[in-house]
Design an enzyme around this catalytic site. Structure first.
Site, PDB file in Angstrom:
ATOM      1  N   ASP A  89       0.794  -1.243   0.000  1.00 60.30           N
ATOM      2  CA  ASP A  89       0.000   0.000   0.000  1.00 60.30           C
ATOM      3  C   ASP A  89       0.825   1.291   0.000  1.00 60.30           C
ATOM      4  O   ASP A  89       0.420   2.288   0.620  1.00 60.30           O
ATOM      5  CB  ASP A  89      -0.943   0.021   1.206  1.00 60.30           C
ATOM      6  CG  ASP A  89      -1.980  -1.091   1.148  1.00 60.30           C
ATOM      7  OD1 ASP A  89      -2.009  -1.811   0.138  1.00 60.30           O
ATOM      8  OD2 ASP A  89      -2.734  -1.238   2.123  1.00 60.30           O
TER       9      ASP A  89
ATOM     10  N   LYS B 259      -5.979  -5.613  -3.610  1.00 58.36           N
ATOM     11  CA  LYS B 259      -6.656  -6.112  -2.416  1.00 58.36           C
ATOM     12  C   LYS B 259      -7.695  -5.107  -1.963  1.00 58.36           C
ATOM     13  O   LYS B 259      -7.677  -3.940  -2.383  1.00 58.36           O
ATOM     14  CB  LYS B 259      -5.659  -6.397  -1.286  1.00 58.36           C
ATOM     15  CG  LYS B 259      -5.067  -5.153  -0.619  1.00 58.36           C
ATOM     16  CD  LYS B 259      -4.156  -5.565   0.524  1.00 58.36           C
ATOM     17  CE  LYS B 259      -3.515  -4.363   1.228  1.00 58.36           C
ATOM     18  NZ  LYS B 259      -4.490  -3.553   1.980  1.00 58.36           N
TER      19      LYS B 259
ATOM     20  N   CYS C  82      -2.532  -2.796   7.806  1.00 59.86           N
ATOM     21  CA  CYS C  82      -2.226  -3.714   6.704  1.00 59.86           C
ATOM     22  C   CYS C  82      -0.899  -4.434   6.880  1.00 59.86           C
ATOM     23  O   CYS C  82      -0.774  -5.614   6.536  1.00 59.86           O
ATOM     24  CB  CYS C  82      -2.261  -2.959   5.377  1.00 59.86           C
ATOM     25  SG  CYS C  82      -3.885  -2.255   5.017  1.00 59.86           S
TER      26      CYS C  82
END
Length: 300
Positions: free
Chosen positions: A46, A113, A146
């Site tokens: 991310d 995702k 995450c």
């Protein structure tokens, strides 16, 4: 028209990412064999424009991950990027794109995702296994969400884990509130993973400069990933716990092994006749399996 498995969102054009879907191999639920070659894979989670813009120590984290990417590519190690897509990070928008400094090279995989766990309903596990990955080098955003969710899930799926101490970060806080300060949160999670143990796994916390993609273990003897770690041969040629000897962490000089604590002092105890006995009362401590922190053993 590229066909993908159900639940996998194809990457929009112009994303700067290379779509790559690897078929699920048979028996993919199996734990990677200890006898197989050690293959670390770099995982970048991310690191997207919108998220990096709000990140603590953003420039330093991006630079550390960029150096890791260069070394992993030079060593031929897999580099896998994970990209969040949701109502706040709409696929195809500028904020959703991976920052240019960490853009994937041709042939590298970007896994889309929609949840904190990068393995949930994605092809990440299949991608790693198809490339022979046995250890996941975890970096990215955000530390408590995450990064943490993905690292734990990697351990549960049988991978060894290296958490890069200066390669993950979290958001800058707008002011005093219930969340820990970003520097405290990063330090807290690094310390948790230094003391985390999973049976049959190696868990290490290393600065980016010490991560080795050549298949070796750069830690000093007696620390995770080296002789003295559970399942590895110690100086006497047998497997032993890394806490079975006096040990100092190479990443935290002077830090003693957290489970080596002095035995409690002997205390006299009363017998039924009223006399004292010098026999020791074993109270001791032991490590909790889920946290790695000590807890006192009860005697009833």
């Amino acid at each position: 028209m590229t066909s993908v498995r159900p639940g996998v969102v194809p990457l929009p054009e112009g994303s700067g990412a290379v779509p790559s879907v690897v078929p699920q191999p048979e028996g993919s639920g199996a734990v990677p064999s200890a006898a197989s070659a050690h293959t670390p894979a770099l995982l970048v989670i991310d690191m997207q424009n919108t998220l990096v813009a709000m990140a603590y120590r953003a420039a330093g984290t991006v630079a550390a991950i960029a150096r890791l990417q260069e070394r992993a590519r030079a060593a031929g190690a897999p580099v896998v990027l994970v990209q969040q897509g949701d109502e706040e990070l709409e696929p195809g928008t500028e904020g959703w794109r991976i920052v240019p400094e960490l853009a994937p090279a041709p042939g590298e995989t970007v896994v889309p995702k929609a949840a904190p766990d990068s393995f949930l309903d994605t092809e990440l596990d299949a991608v790693l296994r198809a490339r022979g990955g046995t250890e996941v080098v975890v970096t990215g955003f955000a530390t408590e969400i995450c990064v943490e969710s993905t690292a734990r899930q990697a351990l549960s799926r049988g991978y060894d884990v290296v958490l890069v101490a200066d390669g993950h970060t979290t958001s800058v806080r707008p002011g005093p509130g219930p969340y820990a300060a970003p520097e405290a949160s990063v330090a807290h999670h690094n310390e948790i993973y230094r003391n985390l143990r999973y049976p049959g796994r190696q868990v290490r916390v290393l600065p980016a400069a010490e991560v080795d993609f050549g298949g070796g273990a750069p830690a000093a003897a007696g620390w995770p990933g080296t002789a003295g770690w559970p399942g590895t041969a110690g100086p006497r040629g047998r497997a032993e716990s890394y806490c079975s000897r006096s040990t100092t962490s190479p990443t935290a000089p002077g830090r003693r092994c957290p489970s080596r604590r002095a035995s409690p002092p002997r205390r006299a105890r009363r017998t039924r006749t009223g006399s004292s006995s010098s026999a020791p009362r074993r109270l001791g401590t032991r490590r909790a399996g889920c946290t790695g922190l000590p807890r006192r053993r009860r005697r009833w």
